[in-house]
Design a protein around this motif. Structure first.
Motif, PDB file in Angstrom:
ATOM      1  N   ALA A 299     -33.400  23.268 -16.530  1.00  0.00           N
ATOM      2  CA  ALA A 299     -33.257  23.501 -15.089  1.00  0.00           C
ATOM      3  C   ALA A 299     -32.708  24.893 -14.825  1.00  0.00           C
ATOM      4  N   MET A 300     -31.732  25.306 -15.634  1.00  0.00           N
ATOM      5  CA  MET A 300     -31.155  26.647 -15.462  1.00  0.00           C
ATOM      6  C   MET A 300     -32.186  27.725 -15.794  1.00  0.00           C
ATOM      7  N   ILE A 301     -33.053  27.452 -16.776  1.00  0.00           N
ATOM      8  CA  ILE A 301     -34.099  28.418 -17.144  1.00  0.00           C
ATOM      9  C   ILE A 301     -35.110  28.545 -16.011  1.00  0.00           C
ATOM     10  N   ALA A 302     -35.478  27.412 -15.417  1.00  0.00           N
ATOM     11  CA  ALA A 302     -36.426  27.446 -14.306  1.00  0.00           C
ATOM     12  C   ALA A 302     -35.834  28.147 -13.091  1.00  0.00           C
ATOM     13  N   SER A 303     -34.537  27.945 -12.842  1.00  0.00           N
ATOM     14  CA  SER A 303     -33.884  28.624 -11.723  1.00  0.00           C
ATOM     15  C   SER A 303     -33.921  30.135 -11.911  1.00  0.00           C
ATOM     16  N   ARG A 304     -33.553  30.594 -13.107  1.00  0.00           N
ATOM     17  CA  ARG A 304     -33.605  32.032 -13.379  1.00  0.00           C
ATOM     18  C   ARG A 304     -35.035  32.547 -13.263  1.00  0.00           C
ATOM     19  N   GLY A 305     -35.990  31.758 -13.739  1.00  0.00           N
ATOM     20  CA  GLY A 305     -37.388  32.161 -13.646  1.00  0.00           C
ATOM     21  C   GLY A 305     -37.861  32.293 -12.213  1.00  0.00           C
ATOM     22  N   TYR A 306     -37.380  31.398 -11.358  1.00  0.00           N
ATOM     23  CA  TYR A 306     -37.752  31.476  -9.949  1.00  0.00           C
ATOM     24  C   TYR A 306     -37.352  32.816  -9.353  1.00  0.00           C
ATOM     25  N   PHE A 307     -36.095  33.222  -9.565  1.00  0.00           N
ATOM     26  CA  PHE A 307     -35.621  34.465  -8.960  1.00  0.00           C
ATOM     27  C   PHE A 307     -36.316  35.682  -9.566  1.00  0.00           C
ATOM     28  N   ALA A 308     -36.699  35.595 -10.838  1.00  0.00           N
ATOM     29  CA  ALA A 308     -37.435  36.695 -11.461  1.00  0.00           C
ATOM     30  C   ALA A 308     -38.839  36.814 -10.866  1.00  0.00           C
ATOM     31  N   ILE A 309     -39.539  35.687 -10.763  1.00  0.00           N
ATOM     32  CA  ILE A 309     -40.905  35.710 -10.222  1.00  0.00           C
ATOM     33  C   ILE A 309     -40.888  36.070  -8.743  1.00  0.00           C
ATOM     34  N   ALA A 310     -39.906  35.547  -8.005  1.00  0.00           N
ATOM     35  CA  ALA A 310     -39.786  35.883  -6.583  1.00  0.00           C
ATOM     36  C   ALA A 310     -39.539  37.373  -6.391  1.00  0.00           C
ATOM     37  N   GLY A 311     -38.907  38.019  -7.394  1.00  0.00           N
ATOM     38  CA  GLY A 311     -38.653  39.454  -7.338  1.00  0.00           C
ATOM     39  C   GLY A 311     -39.816  40.291  -7.811  1.00  0.00           C
ATOM     40  N   GLY A 312     -40.928  39.632  -8.163  1.00  0.00           N
ATOM     41  CA  GLY A 312     -42.136  40.362  -8.541  1.00  0.00           C
ATOM     42  C   GLY A 312     -42.339  40.558 -10.027  1.00  0.00           C
ATOM     43  N   ARG A 313     -41.503  39.938 -10.854  1.00  0.00           N
ATOM     44  CA  ARG A 313     -41.639  40.136 -12.292  1.00  0.00           C
ATOM     45  C   ARG A 313     -42.607  39.150 -12.899  1.00  0.00           C
ATOM     46  N   ALA A 314     -43.375  39.588 -13.897  1.00  0.00           N
ATOM     47  CA  ALA A 314     -44.245  38.718 -14.684  1.00  0.00           C
ATOM     48  C   ALA A 314     -44.375  39.328 -16.071  1.00  0.00           C
ATOM     49  N   ASP A 315     -44.253  38.505 -17.097  1.00  0.00           N
ATOM     50  CA  ASP A 315     -44.383  38.969 -18.475  1.00  0.00           C
ATOM     51  C   ASP A 315     -45.764  38.629 -19.010  1.00  0.00           C
ATOM     52  N   GLY A 316     -46.220  39.411 -19.959  1.00  0.00           N
ATOM     53  CA  GLY A 316     -47.513  39.165 -20.575  1.00  0.00           C
ATOM     54  C   GLY A 316     -47.409  38.214 -21.754  1.00  0.00           C
ATOM     55  N   LEU A 317     -48.566  37.914 -22.338  1.00  0.00           N
ATOM     56  CA  LEU A 317     -48.591  36.999 -23.472  1.00  0.00           C
ATOM     57  C   LEU A 317     -48.007  37.630 -24.733  1.00  0.00           C
ATOM     58  N   GLU A 318     -47.729  38.935 -24.691  1.00  0.00           N
ATOM     59  CA  GLU A 318     -47.069  39.581 -25.830  1.00  0.00           C
ATOM     60  C   GLU A 318     -45.560  39.322 -25.843  1.00  0.00           C
ATOM     61  N   LEU A 319     -45.056  38.599 -24.854  1.00  0.00           N
ATOM     62  CA  LEU A 319     -43.640  38.269 -24.794  1.00  0.00           C
ATOM     63  C   LEU A 319     -43.169  37.697 -26.129  1.00  0.00           C
ATOM     64  N   ASN A 320     -42.040  38.214 -26.623  1.00  0.00           N
ATOM     65  CA  ASN A 320     -41.554  37.797 -27.930  1.00  0.00           C
ATOM     66  C   ASN A 320     -40.140  37.254 -27.833  1.00  0.00           C
ATOM     67  N   ALA A 321     -39.698  36.633 -28.915  1.00  0.00           N
ATOM     68  CA  ALA A 321     -38.334  36.100 -28.971  1.00  0.00           C
ATOM     69  C   ALA A 321     -37.378  37.168 -29.467  1.00  0.00           C
ATOM     70  N   PHE A 322     -36.137  37.109 -28.990  1.00  0.00           N
ATOM     71  CA  PHE A 322     -35.085  37.977 -29.536  1.00  0.00           C
ATOM     72  C   PHE A 322     -33.884  37.084 -29.873  1.00  0.00           C
ATOM     73  N   PRO A 323     -33.675  36.837 -31.158  1.00  0.00           N
ATOM     74  CA  PRO A 323     -32.604  35.915 -31.565  1.00  0.00           C
ATOM     75  C   PRO A 323     -31.198  36.475 -31.384  1.00  0.00           C
ATOM     76  N   GLN A 324     -31.048  37.791 -31.309  1.00  0.00           N
ATOM     77  CA  GLN A 324     -29.718  38.388 -31.333  1.00  0.00           C
ATOM     78  C   GLN A 324     -28.940  38.081 -30.064  1.00  0.00           C
ATOM     79  N   LYS A 325     -27.614  38.231 -30.159  1.00  0.00           N
ATOM     80  CA  LYS A 325     -26.743  37.951 -29.029  1.00  0.00           C
ATOM     81  C   LYS A 325     -26.906  38.999 -27.942  1.00  0.00           C
ATOM     82  N   MET A 326     -26.468  38.624 -26.736  1.00  0.00           N
ATOM     83  CA  MET A 326     -26.504  39.526 -25.599  1.00  0.00           C
ATOM     84  C   MET A 326     -25.517  40.677 -25.800  1.00  0.00           C
ATOM     85  N   THR A 327     -25.976  41.894 -25.526  1.00  0.00           N
ATOM     86  CA  THR A 327     -25.111  43.071 -25.635  1.00  0.00           C
ATOM     87  C   THR A 327     -25.204  43.908 -24.365  1.00  0.00           C
TER      88      THR A 327
END
Length: 327
Positions: A299-327
């Motif tokens: 639910a928290m992921i979908a909420s964040r996704g809503y605000f990103a998409i509403a702001g005009g953002r979209a990622d491509g299929l090249e989207l990758n994972a980043f395991p490292q911690k937030m810096t």
């Protein structure tokens, strides 16, 4: 706008359907705790295999509970880090396939930003605010200046608070995960029975490695079964004092007028009470997600996704994972 969120960053396979970034239509979570409990921690390969087995059923269950079809979904949000690489890729690839097949936008969600957005669910909270994110992998104070604007104000220099809870729980012979078990024991213990250190770190950063060592020393010299609740309560109080003290000081020094909690450790009873009492005394509004939205969920992921998409953002299929911690 209706968003389907998928979360597989660690050992929970989760999917949720959210409307307008705040209204939860469904939130399905499959836990792997029993699989990992014999090992005293999460085994990455077992976690990834568990996600592969569960992901289709969990997504279908989220759609069914929300009484929507894939044709009703306006966008997809997938957690793409930090987390376990193999686990993240399972959820990401499933979300990519759905977005590609249904020709709908896809966004990758930073897991920690997702935790922050748990505070928007069934809530009227709006930025700016200060958020303490406390989990097994992170202890971070974030300044949330807008829906897409996050800045790190303080973080841990060694162990995360949740990691310290789990490791001390293991020292005390408690089941995995140790954090919730310590919280239960602490309710019947004396928080001043043992003196544990509060690390003095400059600025708004944290350090819990010394506290963990002090707990090991205490356990080594007492009959822990006889005083288990007192050790748990004293240890927990030391963690809570630092978390609350640093957060409120950052809020006051930086001029924020709202405080929020997030992350799995935000379920901790002692932390919630102490933060609420302190905020009340300071006249600061405090927002805390329901416990089900504190631990890993979609639910928290979908909420964040809503605000990103509403702001005009979209990622491509090249989207990758980043395991490292937030810096």
């Amino acid at each position: 706008m209706i968003i389907l969120g998928i979360e597989t960053s660690c050992d929970e396979t989760a999917a949720a359907v959210i409307e307008g970034g705040r209204r939860v239509l469904s939130n399905i979570i499959a836990s792997q705790t029993e699989l990992h409990s014999p090992f005293g921690g999460v085994v990455p390969e077992i976690a990834a295999r568990g996600h592969i087995e569960a992901i289709r059923y969990i997504v279908d269950s989220a759609l069914d509970e929300a009484t929507v079809n894939l044709s009703d979904i306006d966008g997809y949000a997938v957690a793409n880090g930090p987390g376990l690489a193999g686990a993240l890729l399972v959820g990401m690839n499933y979300g990519k396939a759905l977005a590609y097949a249904n020709k709908k936008p896809l966004v990758g969600v930073q897991h920690i930003e997702g935790h922050v957005c748990a505070n928007y669910l069934d809530s009227g909270l709006e930025p700016p605010f200060l958020c303490l994110v406390v989990s097994g992998g992170h202890t971070i104070i974030l300044g949330v200046d807008d829906y897409d604007s996050y800045r790190i104000i303080g973080s841990t220099r060694d162990d995360a608070a949740g990691e310290a809870f789990d490791k001390v729980g293991r020292l005390l012979g408690l089941p995995f995960p140790g954090g919730p078990e310590i919280d239960k024991l602490a309710r019947t213990g004396q928080p001043d029975a043992y003196t544990f250190p509060r690390a003095k770190v400059d600025g708004f950063d944290f350090s819990f490695s010394g506290l963990k060592t002090a707990a090991r020393d205490v356990v080594g010299r007492v009959e822990k079964d006889a005083v288990l609740p007192d050790i748990a309560a004293s240890f927990q109080q030391a963690v809570v004092d630092v978390l609350v003290g640093k957060t409120i000081k950052a809020c006051e020094d930086l001029g924020y007028t709202q405080v929020a909690l997030a992350g799995g450790v935000a379920c901790n009873h002692g932390l919630r009470i102490a933060m609420q009492d302190t905020c009340n005394a300071k006249g600061l509004p405090l927002f805390m997600p329901k416990p089900i939205y504190c631990t890993d969920n979609a639910a928290m992921i979908a909420s964040r996704g809503y605000f990103a998409i509403a702001g005009g953002r979209a990622d491509g299929l090249e989207l990758n994972a980043f395991p490292q911690k937030m810096t």
